[in-house]
Design a protein around this motif. Structure first.
Motif, short mmCIF file in Angstrom:
data_model
loop_
_atom_site.label_atom_id
_atom_site.label_comp_id
_atom_site.label_asym_id
_atom_site.label_seq_id
_atom_site.Cartn_x
_atom_site.Cartn_y
_atom_site.Cartn_z
N ILE A 85 -32.41 -77.10 24.50
CA ILE A 85 -33.70 -76.88 25.16
C ILE A 85 -34.67 -76.24 24.18
CG2 ILE A 85 -34.82 -75.71 27.10
CD1 ILE A 85 -31.44 -75.54 27.79
N THR A 86 -35.81 -76.87 23.96
CA THR A 86 -36.79 -76.31 23.02
C THR A 86 -37.91 -75.60 23.77
OG1 THR A 86 -38.08 -78.35 22.95
CG2 THR A 86 -36.33 -78.12 21.33
N GLY A 87 -38.25 -74.39 23.29
CA GLY A 87 -39.34 -73.64 23.90
C GLY A 87 -40.70 -74.22 23.56
N HIS A 88 -40.84 -74.76 22.36
CA HIS A 88 -42.01 -75.55 21.96
C HIS A 88 -41.61 -76.36 20.74
CE1 HIS A 88 -42.48 -71.75 19.64
NE2 HIS A 88 -43.04 -72.51 18.72
N SER A 89 -42.55 -77.09 20.15
CA SER A 89 -42.17 -78.14 19.21
C SER A 89 -42.47 -77.86 17.75
CB SER A 89 -42.84 -79.46 19.63
OG SER A 89 -42.40 -79.83 20.91
N HIS A 90 -42.76 -76.62 17.37
CA HIS A 90 -42.89 -76.31 15.95
C HIS A 90 -41.57 -76.58 15.24
CE1 HIS A 90 -46.57 -73.45 16.53
NE2 HIS A 90 -46.93 -74.69 16.33
N TYR A 91 -41.64 -76.81 13.93
CA TYR A 91 -40.44 -77.22 13.20
C TYR A 91 -39.34 -76.18 13.25
CZ TYR A 91 -40.59 -74.17 9.09
OH TYR A 91 -40.51 -73.08 8.27
N ASP A 92 -39.70 -74.87 13.30
CA ASP A 92 -38.68 -73.82 13.32
C ASP A 92 -38.03 -73.67 14.70
OD1 ASP A 92 -41.32 -72.88 13.99
OD2 ASP A 92 -40.62 -70.81 13.89
N SER B 138 -45.66 -75.09 25.56
CA SER B 138 -44.74 -73.96 25.39
C SER B 138 -44.24 -73.53 26.76
CB SER B 138 -45.42 -72.79 24.69
OG SER B 138 -45.60 -73.04 23.31
N TYR B 139 -42.97 -73.09 26.80
CA TYR B 139 -42.38 -72.67 28.07
C TYR B 139 -41.68 -71.32 27.94
CZ TYR B 139 -42.89 -77.66 29.00
OH TYR B 139 -43.40 -78.91 29.14
#
Length: 332
Positions: free
Chosen positions: A115-122, A209-210
């Motif tokens: 699960i990704t909190g947002h999509s930045h590379y890090d 972002s979540y």
């Protein structure tokens, strides 16, 4: 006139050299972690009964392995951690062999979801490969979905979510609450089509972002992967523990820090806070974690702030050492 220009040129060179030396010193002398050793959460035993007790393992940045002995989920799953010069001047891509090695070290064989909190590379660079290697569902925004598609992940392995969506994985109940990234020069933007690496780090736009609420039995924890918020978004939400993103928090104005604490920690009635996203993510995870150096962040200011507010609000501040399985609810 020529002499004046010569002196100006020498002065500019001296300024540049001094600036470079200062930056090098900051990079080689990150903030000390020793003042926070006493905050480290102790190692917890494996769950005694499958599905009954939650264990969390911090793996740098905002990567958390959350496991109850029956089902395991992971936030972000960022392990490649490209070096600073690659991030600044080159292109980044997942390293499947390194990802496999890291998952093995963490004891991960199978995941229900990444699960990704947002999509930045890090946060999202490695998520599709982690999903591929563990059989997990990749969960995140439309931008995260396009990162998955660019890596060749099939549609049945991708789940796009929006604010207010809820999902179940085993006994874990997840709710996605619209949030916002910390205010930086990289905030905002969408990934509107499949993103195929190698690509520039800046191509990995934030997307949505979540705040991720994870409920399990009588307890709940909140994962806040970035030090930003949407005012009032968490009203009515309860979390016993918060894994609180503090990246760049020390560089923000005091008023912003206070608003962040109020909106994310006070609002949910948290009794324990674990700072995350504090480490220098351009260093390999195989090395000991160090704090992100100045001028990228001010870790000491962030820690002083949350420790002070924790004392005022009777919220326990604890550190989750990397690779150590902890019980986030022990003693609550």
């Amino acid at each position: 006139m020529k002499r004046v220009l010569k002196y100006i040129g020498i002065l500019l060179v001296l300024i540049l050299v001094s600036g470079a030396a200062w930056l090098f010193y900051q990079f080689e002398h990150p903030p000390e972690l020793s003042p926070y050793t006493s905050l480290a959460m102790p190692e917890a035993a494996a769950p005694e009964a499958a599905g009954q007790q939650v264990r969390v393992t911090f793996l740098g940045v905002a990567t958390l392995l959350i496991d109850d002995g029956e089902t395991a989920i992971m936030t972000d799953g960022f392990f490649t951690r490209p070096g600073r010069m690659t991030v600044l001047t080159g292109e980044v891509a997942p390293d499947p062999a390194l990802i496999a090695q890291t998952l093995k070290r963490a004891g991960v064989h199978q995941l229900a979801a990444v699960i990704t909190g947002h999509s930045h590379y890090d946060h999202a660079l490695d998520s599709p490969e982690v999903a591929k290697q563990t059989g997990a569902l990749l969960v995140g925004s439309g931008s995260t979905a396009n990162i998955g598609r660019g890596w060749g992940l099939p549609e049945q392995s991708i789940r796009t979510v929006h604010g207010g969506d809820e999902l179940d994985f085993g006994r874990f109940h997840l709710k996605f609450i619209k949030s916002q990234h910390a205010p930086t020069g990289f905030t905002g933007g969408e990934i509107g089509k499949p993103l195929t690496p190698p690509a520039r780090a800046t191509d990995y736009k934030e997307g949505d972002s979540y705040s991720i609420l994870v409920q399990h039995g009588q307890y709940s924890l909140l994962v806040q992967t970035s030090a930003g918020f949407v005012e009032g978004a968490l009203k009515g939400v309860h979390a016993d523990a918060v894994f609180l993103g503090v990246g760049t928090l020390g560089m923000q104005p005091e008023a912003f820090r206070q608003a962040y604490w109020k909106q994310v920690v006070q609002t949910v009635g948290a009794r324990r806070v674990f700072p995350i996203h504090w480490d220098d993510f351009t260093r390999p995870l195989a090395q000991d974690l160090v704090a992100l150096p100045f001028p990228f962040d001010d870790f000491t200011t962030s820690m002083n702030f949350i420790i002070k507010n924790g004392k005022q609000d009777k919220v326990e501040i604890r550190m989750a050492p990397a690779w150590r399985r902890i019980d986030p609810f022990a003693g609550l």
